[in-house]
Design an enzyme around this catalytic site. Structure first.
Site, PDB file in Angstrom:
ATOM      1  N   ARG A   1      35.104  59.505  -5.663  1.00  0.00           N
ATOM      2  CA  ARG A   1      35.899  58.858  -4.620  1.00  0.00           C
ATOM      3  C   ARG A   1      35.024  57.851  -3.893  1.00  0.00           C
ATOM      4  O   ARG A   1      35.216  56.650  -4.032  1.00  0.00           O
ATOM      5  CB  ARG A   1      36.478  59.920  -3.675  1.00  0.00           C
ATOM      6  CG  ARG A   1      37.442  59.387  -2.656  1.00  0.00           C
ATOM      7  CD  ARG A   1      38.200  60.519  -1.973  1.00  0.00           C
ATOM      8  NE  ARG A   1      37.331  61.473  -1.277  1.00  0.00           N
ATOM      9  CZ  ARG A   1      37.787  62.555  -0.634  1.00  0.00           C
ATOM     10  NH1 ARG A   1      39.090  62.820  -0.629  1.00  0.00           N
ATOM     11  NH2 ARG A   1      36.962  63.378  -0.019  1.00  0.00           N
TER      12      ARG A   1
ATOM     13  N   ASP B   1      67.358  63.349  10.938  1.00  0.00           N
ATOM     14  CA  ASP B   1      67.183  63.956  12.259  1.00  0.00           C
ATOM     15  C   ASP B   1      67.767  65.361  12.378  1.00  0.00           C
ATOM     16  O   ASP B   1      67.556  66.024  13.392  1.00  0.00           O
ATOM     17  CB  ASP B   1      67.864  63.088  13.327  1.00  0.00           C
ATOM     18  CG  ASP B   1      67.544  61.614  13.140  1.00  0.00           C
ATOM     19  OD1 ASP B   1      66.355  61.272  13.239  1.00  0.00           O
ATOM     20  OD2 ASP B   1      68.464  60.829  12.860  1.00  0.00           O
TER      21      ASP B   1
ATOM     22  N   LYS C   1      40.260  65.394  11.423  1.00  0.00           N
ATOM     23  CA  LYS C   1      40.960  64.181  10.987  1.00  0.00           C
ATOM     24  C   LYS C   1      42.466  64.437  10.961  1.00  0.00           C
ATOM     25  O   LYS C   1      42.921  65.578  11.000  1.00  0.00           O
ATOM     26  CB  LYS C   1      40.466  63.762   9.608  1.00  0.00           C
ATOM     27  CG  LYS C   1      40.711  64.792   8.510  1.00  0.00           C
ATOM     28  CD  LYS C   1      40.132  64.335   7.187  1.00  0.00           C
ATOM     29  CE  LYS C   1      40.365  65.380   6.108  1.00  0.00           C
ATOM     30  NZ  LYS C   1      39.858  64.935   4.794  1.00  0.00           N
TER      31      LYS C   1
ATOM     32  N   TYR D   1      74.796  64.811   2.833  1.00  0.00           N
ATOM     33  CA  TYR D   1      74.828  63.718   1.874  1.00  0.00           C
ATOM     34  C   TYR D   1      74.862  64.237   0.432  1.00  0.00           C
ATOM     35  O   TYR D   1      74.181  65.204   0.091  1.00  0.00           O
ATOM     36  CB  TYR D   1      73.595  62.827   2.038  1.00  0.00           C
ATOM     37  CG  TYR D   1      73.535  62.071   3.341  1.00  0.00           C
ATOM     38  CD1 TYR D   1      74.432  61.045   3.615  1.00  0.00           C
ATOM     39  CD2 TYR D   1      72.566  62.368   4.292  1.00  0.00           C
ATOM     40  CE1 TYR D   1      74.360  60.339   4.807  1.00  0.00           C
ATOM     41  CE2 TYR D   1      72.493  61.670   5.490  1.00  0.00           C
ATOM     42  CZ  TYR D   1      73.395  60.657   5.743  1.00  0.00           C
ATOM     43  OH  TYR D   1      73.335  59.968   6.912  1.00  0.00           O
TER      44      TYR D   1
ATOM     45  N   HIS E   1      30.925  66.223  -1.425  1.00  0.00           N
ATOM     46  CA  HIS E   1      32.221  66.900  -1.320  1.00  0.00           C
ATOM     47  C   HIS E   1      32.592  67.473  -2.677  1.00  0.00           C
ATOM     48  O   HIS E   1      32.509  66.785  -3.698  1.00  0.00           O
ATOM     49  CB  HIS E   1      33.304  65.929  -0.850  1.00  0.00           C
ATOM     50  CG  HIS E   1      34.595  66.613  -0.512  1.00  0.00           C
ATOM     51  ND1 HIS E   1      34.705  67.504   0.518  1.00  0.00           N
ATOM     52  CD2 HIS E   1      35.823  66.541  -1.087  1.00  0.00           C
ATOM     53  CE1 HIS E   1      35.954  67.948   0.583  1.00  0.00           C
ATOM     54  NE2 HIS E   1      36.650  67.384  -0.382  1.00  0.00           N
TER      55      HIS E   1
END
Length: 366
Positions: free
Chosen positions: A132, A311, A34, A262, A162
């Site tokens: 879940r 980036d 997955k 920044y 699980h």
């Protein structure tokens, strides 16, 4: 590849880890692929796993399942549920084994099979404590078994659960879950079914042999990482398969008092050399690593400074002799995804799956 920022995936490491986990499991194994194989590339990992004799694969979304079916004719299990008719129909057409844990899901699947003259395979999910998804009571389980007994379109191919905390040193709750799972298995067998049983994730595959049953699911460990620091891998020699590589695009000298990036979070105390590297948080190199991460520049360890940008990132390179074009390894042999995860209070899974689609994957030993 014009921007030389990429993830190098060594598929021989994947193959090696599969062999190690097969040895630990002593059963069939299922490769969990997955989230683009935890960021490594689903189709390429599956192809290598098939070479190692793996015939079971697990994904988390219907789109992943249908995409994988285009290149894989082995068993594919969708670990989550499909709730709408369009999705269930597509999965049935593709021959995907579907996760079922409600009578509504089962009836929808049966109706679609009847309408189209199809057969389907399901794996019943038992919720033993994860809370879940899954069947939680004997009554819920029995209702599904009663329905399955009265029809011939749907095969109960598997049953699974699980574990919530198998990656912790204290295995008490995991053993409680295991007993609940065994109880559900007994009910299923009393109804005359003999499905494939699987409960072990990576942690249980490594440390809880009594939970191995018919098949073990290989997740993070297939990609070279222990599920947590509390899991003792023992004689298993897992090899991380992915390296994250970029390069220096700019080198400059700054003076004492100059700031970087920044928010001016880094201010130089003296003259320093700074490199700009072509990677940022849009690539999955998390902003939370700002001022904490190190990278490899040849034999040097260089420190990230200032805030990581979308980036680009800046690193301190004073005294290294670095030049534009030099390779920088953000994840590699000495700096792992687990190391980065520790810096920001997360897990290796998140670091690996965060790598974005704009970072090309380059494959070794395909």
């Amino acid at each position: 590849m014009l921007r030389k920022t990429y993830a190098a995936v060594d598929l021989e490491c994947i193959a090696h880890n599969i062999r190690e986990l097969k040895r630990a499991a002593g059963t069939q194994v299922m490769a969990v692929v997955k989230a683009n194989a935890y960021g490594h590339g689903m189709k390429q990992v599956v192809a290598k796993a098939e070479q190692e004799g793996v015939s079971w694969f697990a994904v988390a979304t219907a789109d992943e399942a249908v995409e994988l079916r285009e290149t894989c004719d082995k068993h594919i299990l969708l670990l989550s549920s499909a709730e709408d008719e369009e999705t269930v129909n597509a999965l049935t057409e593709a021959g995907i084994s579907q996760c079922v844990y409600t009578i509504q899901q089962l009836k929808l699947l049966y109706r679609i099979c009847e309408a189209n003259g199809k057969q389907a395979r399901i794996h019943m999910k038992i919720d033993t404590g994860m809370n879940r998804i899954g069947l939680r009571t004997d009554a819920e389980l029995i209702a599904l078994l009663e329905f399955l007994k009265k029809q011939s379109r749907i095969e109960l191919e598997g049953v699974f659960t699980h574990f919530a905390s198998a990656d912790e040193a204290d295995k008490c709750f995991t053993r409680e879950q295991l007993e609940r799972f065994k109880h559900a298995l007994q009910i299923i067998r009393d109804y005359g079914f003999a499905p494939l049983c699987h409960a072990s994730n990576s942690a249980a595959t490594i440390e809880i042999p009594e939970a191995h049953f018919d098949l073990c699911r290989m997740g993070i460990s297939m990609y070279g990482y222990a599920p947590s620091k509390e899991v003792k891998t023992g004689q298993l020699n897992l090899k991380p398969a992915l390296s994250l590589i970029s390069h220096i695009t700019y080198v400059k000298t700054i003076e004492a008092g100059d700031s970087v990036s920044y928010g001016r979070k880094f201010i130089a105390n003296q003259k320093e050399q700074i490199a700009t590297v072509a990677i940022g948080y849009a690539d999955g190199y998390m902003r939370a690593l700002s001022g904490k991460a190190e990278a490899e520049l040849g034999s040097y360890r260089i420190r990230n400074i200032g805030r990581i940008c979308m980036d680009q990132s800046m690193f301190l390179i004073t005294g290294t002799g670095a030049q534009i074009g030099d390779e920088v390894r953000l994840i590699g042999s000495n700096i792992t995804a687990e190391n980065l995860a520790d810096l920001v209070g997360t897990i290796s899974y998140e670091v690996l799956t965060n790598l974005s689609a704009r970072v090309p994957r380059v494959y070794l030993h395909a």
